[in-house]
Design an enzyme around this catalytic site. Structure first.
Site, PDB file in Angstrom:
ATOM      1  CE  LYS A  31      -9.236   0.984   2.869  1.00  0.00           C
ATOM      2  NZ  LYS A  31      -9.186   2.034   1.875  1.00  0.00           N
ATOM      3  CG  ASP A  54      -3.161  -2.814   7.606  1.00  0.00           C
ATOM      4  OD1 ASP A  54      -4.379  -3.076   7.628  1.00  0.00           O
ATOM      5  OD2 ASP A  54      -2.718  -1.712   7.249  1.00  0.00           O
ATOM      6  CB  ILE A 109      -7.484  -2.401   6.951  1.00  0.00           C
ATOM      7  CG1 ILE A 109      -8.512  -1.298   6.751  1.00  0.00           C
ATOM      8  CG2 ILE A 109      -6.661  -2.568   5.714  1.00  0.00           C
ATOM      9  CD1 ILE A 109      -7.900   0.064   6.449  1.00  0.00           C
ATOM     10  CE1 TYR A 152      -3.059   3.053   1.263  1.00  0.00           C
ATOM     11  CE2 TYR A 152      -2.114   2.775   3.455  1.00  0.00           C
ATOM     12  CZ  TYR A 152      -2.902   3.483   2.576  1.00  0.00           C
ATOM     13  OH  TYR A 152      -3.533   4.611   3.018  1.00  0.00           O
TER      14      TYR A 152
HETATM   15  C1  LIG Z   1      -3.507  -1.640   3.853  1.00  0.00           C
HETATM   16  C2  LIG Z   1      -4.076  -0.343   4.325  1.00  0.00           C
HETATM   17  N1  LIG Z   1      -3.804   0.078   5.561  1.00  0.00           N
HETATM   18  C3  LIG Z   1      -4.289   1.242   6.016  1.00  0.00           C
HETATM   19  C4  LIG Z   1      -5.085   2.051   5.232  1.00  0.00           C
HETATM   20  C5  LIG Z   1      -5.616   3.345   5.805  1.00  0.00           C
HETATM   21  O1  LIG Z   1      -6.950   3.186   6.178  1.00  0.00           O
HETATM   22  P1  LIG Z   1      -7.810   4.232   7.039  1.00  0.00           P
HETATM   23  O2  LIG Z   1      -8.731   4.902   6.084  1.00  0.00           O
HETATM   24  O3  LIG Z   1      -8.577   3.421   8.038  1.00  0.00           O
HETATM   25  O4  LIG Z   1      -6.865   5.165   7.683  1.00  0.00           O
HETATM   26  C6  LIG Z   1      -5.416   1.649   3.939  1.00  0.00           C
HETATM   27  C7  LIG Z   1      -6.258   2.483   3.077  1.00  0.00           C
HETATM   28  O5  LIG Z   1      -6.403   2.290   1.900  1.00  0.00           O
HETATM   29  C8  LIG Z   1      -4.893   0.411   3.464  1.00  0.00           C
HETATM   30  O6  LIG Z   1      -5.164  -0.031   2.242  1.00  0.00           O
END
Ligand SMILES: Cc1ncc(COP(=O)(O)O)c(C=O)c1O
Length: 467
Positions: free
Chosen positions: A270, A228, A230, A143
């Protein structure tokens, strides 16, 4: 004059990933107002299940009306500022996390820190786990925001673990060891390994063997693991999602030293599609870390209104169960639709089972096997086709020619239009590539000519299998 920190470039804002967004902002596509504008395919946002949340809000105004036992709780919420968070919200969050992980792991609200999104969670972890100049290993492609979130203000370094298309970008022991040795050569002390599971940009989940391999590596090197997670709620196919905590429990390591070196990051940006609410979290078995991270969370708290609203939504178990299932089904249908449309125009992508994007192989469209050629292609896609896609180089991919395209932040019709635009560009590119080949090799006509320039049937909306 501004400080060095304010001016330093390590936040990665000049990567094509962010430049594409800027171009999109100048000329955004709108079906009625700006039909030739740029379509945003570089934003991993989930709008497919928004209606489910909206209808919950509509039918639950008695729950969301800031009322408590007949009175108003406006005052209570407006004055609330405890950085430990609303207990009811934290309980709702841990239950939701367990549900997404099919109740294979139970989470304890006391081991949770609330943060302003996963962005803040990742940065806080870096502040807590490493000194400036120490390193975290991260598998590529990763990312693009990590350069900003992990490095910029903390001074922590990222050392890439190079993964290759030859094994579908899976992490191998040799890649882990190579990255570790590379860090040592650079005289960087490795403090941990951070990975995204499911992966952004690959849209794949890690297998139990891979997670075990990472745990063994962390045990061997005595380093931290940050997982991570998410995208955990976006897993829509084949093998189910396995959290690092589940892998740890399966080995009965939950009470060992290594369990205090494993930390999860997540957010509601997400799978619940709420990036604007800025709700993120750190989960860890390490009490000292939780105490330090809680103090640091003061710089990016989640507002009490957001916590209150989400505590009501997450407390409705019937709703969360329905939402998780329906959202996964919609993502699955949308991904399948995109993959089938791409195949119809002769494009392949990495097989995926999660996420809000596909990782597309456009290597055959490069004029040479270089990142310059990749940027050249990216510019043509952006300016000629009017599509903001993200090139592999912005994800630190080591092989030129891979692109991430997002599919959950637009309607089916807009997605279809994007495919038609890609097809037009691919046709013209393939004809140019062929003509160049003919000129270089002094060939008058080629059978391949038909193959490249033939009229490939335009995918139609009739072939949709979306919801
Ligand atoms: C792998 C990953 N980590 C963290 C984030 C950041 O997310 P947030 O909107 O919750 O700050 C993203 C956002 O695209 C992501 O893809």
């Amino acid at each position: 004059m501004l400080s060095k920190k304010a001016m330093c470039k390590s936040h990665g804002q000049d990567s094509c990933y962010f430049l594409g967004w800027q171009e999109y902002e100048k000329n955004p596509y709108d079906e009625g107002q700006n039909p030739s504008g740029i379509i945003q395919m570089g934003l991993a946002e989930n709008q497919l299940s928004f209606d489910l949340l909206e209808s919950w809000i509509t039918r639950s105004h008695n729950k969301t009306g800031f009322k408590k036992r007949g009175g108003s709780i406006f005052r209570e919420l407006a004055l609330f500022q405890d950085y430990h968070g609303l207990p009811a919200f934290k309980k709702g969050l841990v239950d939701y996390m367990s549900e997404v992980r099919q109740n294979k792991v139970k989470f304890d609200p006391n081991k949770l820190v609330l943060t302003a999104g996963a962005t803040s969670a990742n940065e806080i972890l870096m502040f807590c786990l490493a000194e400036p100049g120490e390193a975290f290993l991260i598998p590529t492609p990763y990312y693009p925001g990590f350069d900003r979130d992990l490095k910029w203000r903390t001074g922590v370094e990222i050392v890439p673990i190079h993964c290759s298309s030859q094994n579908h970008f899976r992490i191998t022991i040799s890649a882990l060891e190579e990255a570790y040795e590379h860090a040592q050569k650079l005289q960087l002390k490795v403090k941990g390994l951070l990975f995204t599971n499911p992966s952004n940009p690959l849209g794949t989940t890690m297998k139990l063997e891979e997670l075990n391999q990472i745990i063994n590596f962390a045990l061997d090197k005595n380093i931290h693991i940050v997982s991570d997670e998410i995208y955990s709620g976006t897993v829509f196919d084949s093998s189910r999602f396995i959290s690092i905590m589940e892998a740890l429990n399966k080995r009965d390591l939950q009470n060992s030293d290594i369990s205090t070196q494993i930390h999860i990051v997540s957010s509601l940006s997400k799978d619940l599609g709420l990036p604007g609410f800025r709700i993120g979290l750190i989960y860890s078995n390490n009490e000292t870390l939780i105490a330090a991270a809680t103090k640091m969370s003061s710089f990016g708290l989640v507002s009490s209104q957001s916590q209150y609203l989400l505590s009501k939504i997450l407390a409705d178990k019937k709703f969360t169960t329905m939402y998780i299932k329906e959202n996964q089904l919609r993502l699955k249908n949308r991904q399948k639709l995109l993959v089938s449309w791409l195949l119809e125009i002769g494009m392949k992508c990495l097989r995926s089972n999660a996420g809000l994007f596909c990782w597309i192989d456009m290597r055959h469209l490069l004029t040479s096997n270089t990142f310059e050629a990749e940027t050249e292609l990216w510019k043509r896609i952006l300016y000629e086709s009017g599509l903001n896609v993200s090139p592999g180089s912005s994800f630190h991919c080591t092989e030129p020619g891979w692109f991430r395209i997002c599919f959950a932040n637009m309607t089916k019709e807009t997605l279809h239009l994007s495919i038609r635009r890609i097809k037009a560009l691919v046709d013209s590119l393939e004809c140019t590539l062929l003509q160049n080949y003919q000129q270089q090799h002094k060939v008058k006509s080629l059978e391949k000519n038909n193959l490249f320039c033939e009229h490939i049937r335009l995918p139609s909306l009739d072939s949709e299998r979306d919801h």
